[in-house]
Design a protein around this motif. Structure first.
Motif, PDB file in Angstrom:
ATOM      1  N   ASP A   3      -7.782   7.682   8.491  1.00 13.37           N
ATOM      2  CA  ASP A   3      -6.670   7.373   7.596  1.00 13.37           C
ATOM      3  C   ASP A   3      -5.327   7.453   8.322  1.00 13.37           C
ATOM      4  OD1 ASP A   3      -5.198  10.009   6.854  1.00 13.37           O
ATOM      5  OD2 ASP A   3      -7.315  10.553   6.650  1.00 13.37           O
ATOM      6  N   ILE A   4      -4.330   6.828   7.734  1.00  9.89           N
ATOM      7  CA  ILE A   4      -3.009   6.706   8.376  1.00  9.89           C
ATOM      8  C   ILE A   4      -2.392   8.064   8.651  1.00  9.89           C
ATOM      9  CG2 ILE A   4      -0.655   5.841   8.071  1.00  9.89           C
ATOM     10  CD1 ILE A   4      -1.919   3.438   6.557  1.00  9.89           C
ATOM     11  N   GLN A   5      -2.451   8.989   7.675  1.00 13.43           N
ATOM     12  CA  GLN A   5      -1.846  10.313   7.868  1.00 13.43           C
ATOM     13  C   GLN A   5      -2.493  11.023   9.051  1.00 13.43           C
ATOM     14  OE1 GLN A   5       0.887  11.604   5.979  1.00 13.43           O
ATOM     15  NE2 GLN A   5       0.928  12.875   7.797  1.00 13.43           N
ATOM     16  N   PHE A  30       4.771   8.709   4.868  1.00 14.13           N
ATOM     17  CA  PHE A  30       4.585   7.283   5.083  1.00 14.13           C
ATOM     18  C   PHE A  30       4.304   6.640   3.742  1.00 14.13           C
ATOM     19  CE2 PHE A  30       0.180   8.455   4.890  1.00 14.13           C
ATOM     20  CZ  PHE A  30      -0.455   7.350   4.349  1.00 14.13           C
ATOM     21  N   GLU A  31       4.527   5.327   3.675  1.00 10.27           N
ATOM     22  CA  GLU A  31       4.169   4.570   2.476  1.00 10.27           C
ATOM     23  C   GLU A  31       3.763   3.172   2.898  1.00 10.27           C
ATOM     24  OE1 GLU A  31       7.771   4.924   0.151  1.00 10.27           O
ATOM     25  OE2 GLU A  31       8.583   3.081   0.974  1.00 10.27           O
ATOM     26  N   LEU A  32       2.810   2.633   2.163  1.00 13.05           N
ATOM     27  CA  LEU A  32       2.354   1.275   2.393  1.00 13.05           C
ATOM     28  C   LEU A  32       2.661   0.500   1.126  1.00 13.05           C
ATOM     29  CD1 LEU A  32       0.899  -0.718   4.256  1.00 13.05           C
ATOM     30  CD2 LEU A  32      -1.262   0.037   3.265  1.00 13.05           C
ATOM     31  N   THR A  33       3.571  -0.480   1.225  1.00 11.67           N
ATOM     32  CA  THR A  33       3.990  -1.237   0.049  1.00 11.67           C
ATOM     33  C   THR A  33       2.958  -2.301  -0.302  1.00 11.67           C
ATOM     34  OG1 THR A  33       5.188  -2.957   1.238  1.00 11.67           O
ATOM     35  CG2 THR A  33       6.414  -0.925   0.730  1.00 11.67           C
ATOM     36  N   GLN A  82       3.493  -5.320  -0.486  1.00 10.82           N
ATOM     37  CA  GLN A  82       3.734  -6.485   0.369  1.00 10.82           C
ATOM     38  C   GLN A  82       3.198  -6.281   1.786  1.00 10.82           C
ATOM     39  OE1 GLN A  82       6.282  -4.930  -1.404  1.00 10.82           O
ATOM     40  NE2 GLN A  82       6.056  -6.338  -3.126  1.00 10.82           N
ATOM     41  N   GLY A  83       2.650  -5.102   2.073  1.00 11.10           N
ATOM     42  CA  GLY A  83       2.058  -4.847   3.379  1.00 11.10           C
ATOM     43  C   GLY A  83       2.969  -4.175   4.386  1.00 11.10           C
ATOM     44  N   THR A  84       4.151  -3.720   3.957  1.00 15.43           N
ATOM     45  CA  THR A  84       5.049  -3.015   4.867  1.00 15.43           C
ATOM     46  C   THR A  84       4.628  -1.552   4.954  1.00 15.43           C
ATOM     47  OG1 THR A  84       6.904  -4.482   4.375  1.00 15.43           O
ATOM     48  CG2 THR A  84       7.437  -2.326   5.314  1.00 15.43           C
ATOM     49  N   LEU A  85       4.415  -1.091   6.164  1.00 20.85           N
ATOM     50  CA  LEU A  85       4.080   0.304   6.409  1.00 20.85           C
ATOM     51  C   LEU A  85       5.340   1.006   6.885  1.00 20.85           C
ATOM     52  CD1 LEU A  85       2.124   2.665   6.696  1.00 20.85           C
ATOM     53  CD2 LEU A  85       1.459   1.732   8.935  1.00 20.85           C
ATOM     54  N   ARG A  86       5.835   1.924   6.054  1.00 21.54           N
ATOM     55  CA  ARG A  86       7.037   2.694   6.400  1.00 21.54           C
ATOM     56  C   ARG A  86       6.609   4.087   6.847  1.00 21.54           C
ATOM     57  NH1 ARG A  86       9.157   0.380   1.303  1.00 21.54           N
ATOM     58  NH2 ARG A  86      10.400  -1.400   1.968  1.00 21.54           N
TER      59      ARG A  86
END
Length: 143
Positions: A2-4, A21-24, A26-30
């Motif tokens: 996983d990303i974390q 982190f957040e994944l919108t 629209q596919g933007t990974l912040r």
């Protein structure tokens, strides 16, 4: 993976902490990073370049990657965050009421044994770490 977990494994080696982190949709990974003394644009670029390569290898699906500072109102997510920011003014929202309320603005007096002690309006409130829904630094400006 996983990303974390990827962030927690990768960023400390570069000298950064993964704050959130957040994944919108629209596919933007912040990805929000921090380090002692704060981060600058070069830090964000370094982390972004490194994470782009790591995410490609780990097959993380996203369209755009944004890496930035958590800002002045930095979220507090881990127990270590509350220890690090002892003495800071914070906004805390609890899952269940504590002393009849769920929203607090106060100074972190202590964080020991999984209990956050907030000093607000001359009184202390003891909040169990597991009862914290959201917590953020409340910026203070001194003139």
């Amino acid at each position: 993976m996983d990303i974390q977990a990827i962030l927690d494994k990768t960023l400390p080696g570069l000298g950064y902490e993964a704050v959130d982190f957040e994944l919108t949709a629209q596919g933007t990974l912040r990805v929000f990073i921090d380090k002692e003394g704060g981060v600058n644009i070069e830090d964000c670029a370094t982390a972004s370049n490194h994470l782009s390569r790591v995410f490609a290898v780990e097959d993380v699906d996203y369209k755009n990657l944004e890496v930035s500072s958590p800002g002045l109102d930095r979220p507090l997510k881990k127990a270590a965050d509350f220890e690090r920011f002892t003495g800071s003014l914070v906004k805390v929202k609890t899952r269940l009421p504590v002393n009849g309320q769920k929203n607090f603005v106060g100074r972190i007096a202590a964080f020991e044994n999984g209990v956050l002690t907030l000093e607000a309006d001359g009184q202390n409130a003891a909040v169990e770490f597991d009862n914290i829904d959201k917590a953020r630094i409340k910026p203070e400006f001194k003139f």
